[in-house]
Design a protein around this motif. Sequence first.
Motif, PDB file in Angstrom:
ATOM      1  N   SER A  65       0.845  -1.201   0.000  1.00 29.49           N
ATOM      2  CA  SER A  65       0.000   0.000   0.000  1.00 29.49           C
ATOM      3  C   SER A  65       0.876   1.245   0.000  1.00 29.49           C
ATOM      4  CB  SER A  65      -0.908   0.017   1.235  1.00 29.49           C
ATOM      5  OG  SER A  65      -1.793  -1.069   1.204  1.00 29.49           O
ATOM      6  N   ARG A  66       0.487   2.220  -0.797  1.00 27.79           N
ATOM      7  CA  ARG A  66       1.184   3.498  -0.807  1.00 27.79           C
ATOM      8  C   ARG A  66       0.744   4.315   0.413  1.00 27.79           C
ATOM      9  NH1 ARG A  66       3.606   4.499  -5.653  1.00 27.79           N
ATOM     10  NH2 ARG A  66       2.928   3.265  -7.452  1.00 27.79           N
ATOM     11  N   PRO A  67       1.626   5.098   0.981  1.00 29.85           N
ATOM     12  CA  PRO A  67       1.215   5.981   2.090  1.00 29.85           C
ATOM     13  C   PRO A  67       0.123   6.940   1.619  1.00 29.85           C
ATOM     14  CG  PRO A  67       3.611   5.905   1.880  1.00 29.85           C
ATOM     15  CD  PRO A  67       3.049   5.233   0.658  1.00 29.85           C
ATOM     16  N   ARG A  68      -0.883   7.144   2.459  1.00 32.57           N
ATOM     17  CA  ARG A  68      -1.964   8.058   2.098  1.00 32.57           C
ATOM     18  C   ARG A  68      -1.499   9.495   2.270  1.00 32.57           C
ATOM     19  NH1 ARG A  68      -6.932   6.865   5.508  1.00 32.57           N
ATOM     20  NH2 ARG A  68      -5.387   6.412   7.104  1.00 32.57           N
ATOM     21  N   ALA A  69      -1.835  10.334   1.283  1.00 39.36           N
ATOM     22  CA  ALA A  69      -1.392  11.729   1.325  1.00 39.36           C
ATOM     23  C   ALA A  69      -2.090  12.505   2.434  1.00 39.36           C
ATOM     24  CB  ALA A  69      -1.637  12.398  -0.029  1.00 39.36           C
ATOM     25  N   ASN A  70      -3.357  12.197   2.668  1.00 37.86           N
ATOM     26  CA  ASN A  70      -4.163  12.927   3.656  1.00 37.86           C
ATOM     27  C   ASN A  70      -4.832  11.924   4.587  1.00 37.86           C
ATOM     28  OD1 ASN A  70      -3.781  15.608   2.343  1.00 37.86           O
ATOM     29  ND2 ASN A  70      -4.939  14.637   0.695  1.00 37.86           N
ATOM     30  N   PRO A  71      -4.079  11.314   5.481  1.00 36.09           N
ATOM     31  CA  PRO A  71      -4.609  10.187   6.255  1.00 36.09           C
ATOM     32  C   PRO A  71      -5.774  10.532   7.172  1.00 36.09           C
ATOM     33  CG  PRO A  71      -2.478  10.909   7.113  1.00 36.09           C
ATOM     34  CD  PRO A  71      -2.680  11.601   5.807  1.00 36.09           C
ATOM     35  N   GLU A  74      -8.977  10.906   4.473  1.00 34.22           N
ATOM     36  CA  GLU A  74      -9.227   9.927   3.421  1.00 34.22           C
ATOM     37  C   GLU A  74      -9.961   8.707   3.979  1.00 34.22           C
ATOM     38  OE1 GLU A  74      -5.796   8.966   1.126  1.00 34.22           O
ATOM     39  OE2 GLU A  74      -5.301  11.057   0.717  1.00 34.22           O
ATOM     40  N   LEU A  75     -10.699   8.061   3.103  1.00 35.98           N
ATOM     41  CA  LEU A  75     -11.452   6.868   3.471  1.00 35.98           C
ATOM     42  C   LEU A  75     -10.522   5.733   3.879  1.00 35.98           C
ATOM     43  CD1 LEU A  75     -14.171   6.628   0.677  1.00 35.98           C
ATOM     44  CD2 LEU A  75     -14.599   6.930   3.113  1.00 35.98           C
ATOM     45  N   GLU A  76     -11.025   4.883   4.760  1.00 38.85           N
ATOM     46  CA  GLU A  76     -10.346   3.651   5.112  1.00 38.85           C
ATOM     47  C   GLU A  76     -11.255   2.483   4.749  1.00 38.85           C
ATOM     48  OE1 GLU A  76      -9.063   3.564   9.139  1.00 38.85           O
ATOM     49  OE2 GLU A  76      -8.138   5.555   9.079  1.00 38.85           O
ATOM     50  N   GLY A  77     -10.848   1.690   3.778  1.00 40.12           N
ATOM     51  CA  GLY A  77     -11.637   0.527   3.373  1.00 40.12           C
ATOM     52  C   GLY A  77     -13.020   0.907   2.887  1.00 40.12           C
ATOM     53  N   ASP A  78     -14.037   0.215   3.404  1.00 39.22           N
ATOM     54  CA  ASP A  78     -15.422   0.445   2.993  1.00 39.22           C
ATOM     55  C   ASP A  78     -16.133   1.458   3.878  1.00 39.22           C
ATOM     56  OD1 ASP A  78     -15.434  -1.191   0.797  1.00 39.22           O
ATOM     57  OD2 ASP A  78     -16.086  -2.969   1.888  1.00 39.22           O
ATOM     58  N   TRP A 218      -7.990  20.316  -2.595  1.00 35.83           N
ATOM     59  CA  TRP A 218      -9.134  20.505  -1.681  1.00 35.83           C
ATOM     60  C   TRP A 218      -8.980  19.621  -0.443  1.00 35.83           C
ATOM     61  CZ3 TRP A 218     -14.752  18.926  -3.404  1.00 35.83           C
ATOM     62  CH2 TRP A 218     -15.698  19.597  -2.620  1.00 35.83           C
ATOM     63  N   LEU A 219      -8.647  18.341  -0.666  1.00 36.67           N
ATOM     64  CA  LEU A 219      -8.457  17.430   0.457  1.00 36.67           C
ATOM     65  C   LEU A 219      -7.227  17.810   1.276  1.00 36.67           C
ATOM     66  CD1 LEU A 219      -9.355  13.961  -1.126  1.00 36.67           C
ATOM     67  CD2 LEU A 219     -10.795  15.475   0.241  1.00 36.67           C
ATOM     68  N   GLY A 220      -6.204  18.363   0.609  1.00 36.37           N
ATOM     69  CA  GLY A 220      -5.037  18.823   1.350  1.00 36.37           C
ATOM     70  C   GLY A 220      -5.380  19.952   2.301  1.00 36.37           C
ATOM     71  N   ALA A 221      -6.237  20.864   1.864  1.00 31.88           N
ATOM     72  CA  ALA A 221      -6.681  21.952   2.740  1.00 31.88           C
ATOM     73  C   ALA A 221      -7.505  21.394   3.899  1.00 31.88           C
ATOM     74  CB  ALA A 221      -7.500  22.964   1.944  1.00 31.88           C
ATOM     75  N   ARG A 260     -16.594  11.557  -2.963  1.00 28.28           N
ATOM     76  CA  ARG A 260     -17.282  10.554  -2.154  1.00 28.28           C
ATOM     77  C   ARG A 260     -16.496   9.251  -2.098  1.00 28.28           C
ATOM     78  NH1 ARG A 260     -19.993  12.509   0.814  1.00 28.28           N
ATOM     79  NH2 ARG A 260     -18.187  11.713   1.878  1.00 28.28           N
ATOM     80  N   LEU A 261     -15.686   8.972  -3.146  1.00 29.26           N
ATOM     81  CA  LEU A 261     -14.867   7.759  -3.184  1.00 29.26           C
ATOM     82  C   LEU A 261     -13.545   7.932  -2.443  1.00 29.26           C
ATOM     83  CD1 LEU A 261     -15.314   6.724  -6.937  1.00 29.26           C
ATOM     84  CD2 LEU A 261     -16.551   5.844  -4.939  1.00 29.26           C
ATOM     85  N   ARG A 262     -13.198   9.175  -2.090  1.00 22.56           N
ATOM     86  CA  ARG A 262     -11.884   9.461  -1.509  1.00 22.56           C
ATOM     87  C   ARG A 262     -11.915   9.831  -0.036  1.00 22.56           C
ATOM     88  NH1 ARG A 262      -8.144  11.842  -5.053  1.00 22.56           N
ATOM     89  NH2 ARG A 262      -6.875  12.129  -3.172  1.00 22.56           N
TER      90      ARG A 262
END
Length: 350
Positions: A65-71, A74-78, A218-221, A260-262
């Motif tokens: 798994s790549r490190p998540r940019a905005n942990p 960001e979504l985790e799994g489902d 946007w997610l970074g902010a 919604r997917l992120r």
Amino acid sequence: MILLLEKNAPEGASRDLLQLAARLGLPARTMGGSWGRQAVEVDDPVPARLLRTLRAAPHVEELLSRPRANPLVELEGDEGVRPVRVGDLAIGGGDLVLAAGPCAVESEDQVEAAALAAARSGARLLRGGAYKPRTRPGDFQGLGLQALRWMRAAADRHGLLVVTEALDPASCDEVAEWADVIQIGARTMQATSLLKAAARSGRPVLLKRGLSATLDEWLGAAEYLAAGGAPGVILCERGSRSFETSTRFSLDVGVIAAARLRTHLPILADPSHPAGRRALVRPLARAAIAAGADGLLVEAHPDPSCARCDGPQALLLDELEDLAREMADVGASVGRTFADPRERRAASGV
């Protein structure tokens, strides 16, 4: 993420894995490099149930798994949406949310009329600008503290919460004293000092997407706000600048669906600014709800022809109930609820 195959996997095993990913609707590609074995890269995020299918595929040995940019956002799994609580209101649950009011607070009577109409339509939040970031210095800049006081009083009389914008770090504490939600506008989405100050205010923050911001930006902010301790972050899509001239901005319903997917953050849509004119507000609102928005942030004014800011895109107050009924209808088609204002009044005996 990267799927590493067994070292002795037969030639063509990566091609079979690519075909499986395609059937699952996941973008994927083979990887070169010095892995010493066949490897396939699959674009994140991958829902947990599909991840299990990939992991169980023939000859898959390891998943990287790549490190998540905005942990933090960001979504985790489902995982689904994590509702943000504002008082007794949950934004991002099964119920759609409406925030309505004028672009700018201009008088006590104006905000009182807007609050009354908003409450009758089923809105839970009163929106309005006390401080206005305008294109030219001669444009109306807002009434500041007096406007905040009028909004708070009108909202309290009608059982509403208040959402309004802070323009700079210095104004965050003042806005937080009178408002329930601090708004970060499109022009200041990436003003990191403002994001940090808003996060420290103790209030949930509504973060509008910048005029040309990507989803990643946007997610970074939003990550700045979450990392700074904001008790809740709510995204708001308000349209981006494009080549199109028939609308003021282009409402990006695609980015609502993509976000919604992120992310687990609730997402509202502002159809007023991209519309630029009243006739387009309700159609754009319907599209946003269908695309997955958790609610709307809409401008409405007692007399738009006399508005000191963005009058052409403001709904008339009696149009709010029509908008609310459409929210209920479209919401029902995508598994969301919003009470028709007529049914709400009948149930309460009003």
